[in-house]
Enzyme design. Structure first.
Site, PDB file in Angstrom:
ATOM      1  N   ILE A  81       0.849  -1.191   0.000  1.00  0.00           N
ATOM      2  CA  ILE A  81       0.000   0.000   0.000  1.00  0.00           C
ATOM      3  C   ILE A  81       0.886   1.243   0.000  1.00  0.00           C
ATOM      4  O   ILE A  81       2.039   1.208   0.450  1.00  0.00           O
ATOM      5  CB  ILE A  81      -0.966  -0.001   1.217  1.00  0.00           C
ATOM      6  CG1 ILE A  81      -2.129   0.974   1.021  1.00  0.00           C
ATOM      7  CG2 ILE A  81      -0.218   0.303   2.510  1.00  0.00           C
ATOM      8  CD1 ILE A  81      -3.245   0.818   2.043  1.00  0.00           C
ATOM      9  N   CYS A  82       0.338   2.348  -0.524  1.00  0.00           N
ATOM     10  CA  CYS A  82       0.995   3.659  -0.439  1.00  0.00           C
ATOM     11  C   CYS A  82      -0.115   4.684  -0.231  1.00  0.00           C
ATOM     12  O   CYS A  82      -1.166   4.349   0.316  1.00  0.00           O
ATOM     13  CB  CYS A  82       1.833   3.952  -1.686  1.00  0.00           C
ATOM     14  SG  CYS A  82       0.870   4.188  -3.189  1.00  0.00           S
ATOM     15  N   GLN A  83       0.071   5.907  -0.668  1.00  0.00           N
ATOM     16  CA  GLN A  83      -0.965   6.920  -0.476  1.00  0.00           C
ATOM     17  C   GLN A  83      -2.080   6.801  -1.514  1.00  0.00           C
ATOM     18  O   GLN A  83      -3.248   6.878  -1.186  1.00  0.00           O
ATOM     19  CB  GLN A  83      -0.356   8.328  -0.517  1.00  0.00           C
ATOM     20  CG  GLN A  83      -1.323   9.429  -0.140  1.00  0.00           C
ATOM     21  CD  GLN A  83      -1.843   9.290   1.290  1.00  0.00           C
ATOM     22  OE1 GLN A  83      -1.104   8.921   2.207  1.00  0.00           O
ATOM     23  NE2 GLN A  83      -3.116   9.557   1.490  1.00  0.00           N
ATOM     24  N   GLY A  85      -1.712   4.482  -4.586  1.00  0.00           N
ATOM     25  CA  GLY A  85      -1.617   3.273  -5.394  1.00  0.00           C
ATOM     26  C   GLY A  85      -0.520   3.328  -6.441  1.00  0.00           C
ATOM     27  O   GLY A  85      -0.190   2.325  -7.059  1.00  0.00           O
ATOM     28  N   MET A 110      -3.955   4.597   0.855  1.00  0.00           N
ATOM     29  CA  MET A 110      -4.472   5.194   2.099  1.00  0.00           C
ATOM     30  C   MET A 110      -5.521   6.266   1.817  1.00  0.00           C
ATOM     31  O   MET A 110      -6.364   6.537   2.661  1.00  0.00           O
ATOM     32  CB  MET A 110      -3.323   5.775   2.926  1.00  0.00           C
ATOM     33  CG  MET A 110      -2.412   4.727   3.530  1.00  0.00           C
ATOM     34  SD  MET A 110      -3.233   3.563   4.646  1.00  0.00           S
ATOM     35  CE  MET A 110      -3.662   4.639   6.008  1.00  0.00           C
TER      36      MET A 110
END
Length: 115
Positions: A81-83, A85, A110
């Site tokens: 996961i990141c902020q 995608g 996120m």
């Protein structure tokens, strides 16, 4: 006429960058909620340390994009996961190049998480 060509090239480039990496699964944040306690998965968050400290999901370990991902276990599914995608898609691509078979990207990251 030339402006339309530039716009078309930009759109194709953006779509090309956002496409999933071949062999990588993509899941929604809703689907993520159902697997967070699965011990056969490794959860990594590739955002910066500051972003991770500001808001994170407890099960995810922070390994910022650009770090050495080769130490992750190859016998477990890696969920990234990141902020938004985008960085997680890059991390998935790196993992596939390192020989990881079971890699999953969290679509929307996120920004889409409502946990």
């Amino acid at each position: 006429m030339e402006i339309w060509l530039v716009i078309a090239i930009a759109i194709v480039f953006i779509i090309w960058r956002m496409r999933p990496v071949k062999g990588t699964k993509t899941i929604s944040t809703d689907a993520l909620k159902g697997i967070l306690n699965d011990k056969d998965k490794v959860f990594i968050d590739v955002r910066t340390t500051g972003e991770y400290k500001a808001r994170n999901i407890r099960q995810f370990k922070n390994i910022p994009l650009g770090s050495d991902l080769s130490k992750l276990p190859k016998d477990k599914e890696i969920v990234v996961i990141c902020q938004s995608g985008m960085r997680s898609a890059q991390a998935c691509k790196q993992l596939k190049k390192l020989g990881y078979e079971n890699v999953t990207n969290v679509r929307g990251g996120m920004s889409a998480w409502r946990g």
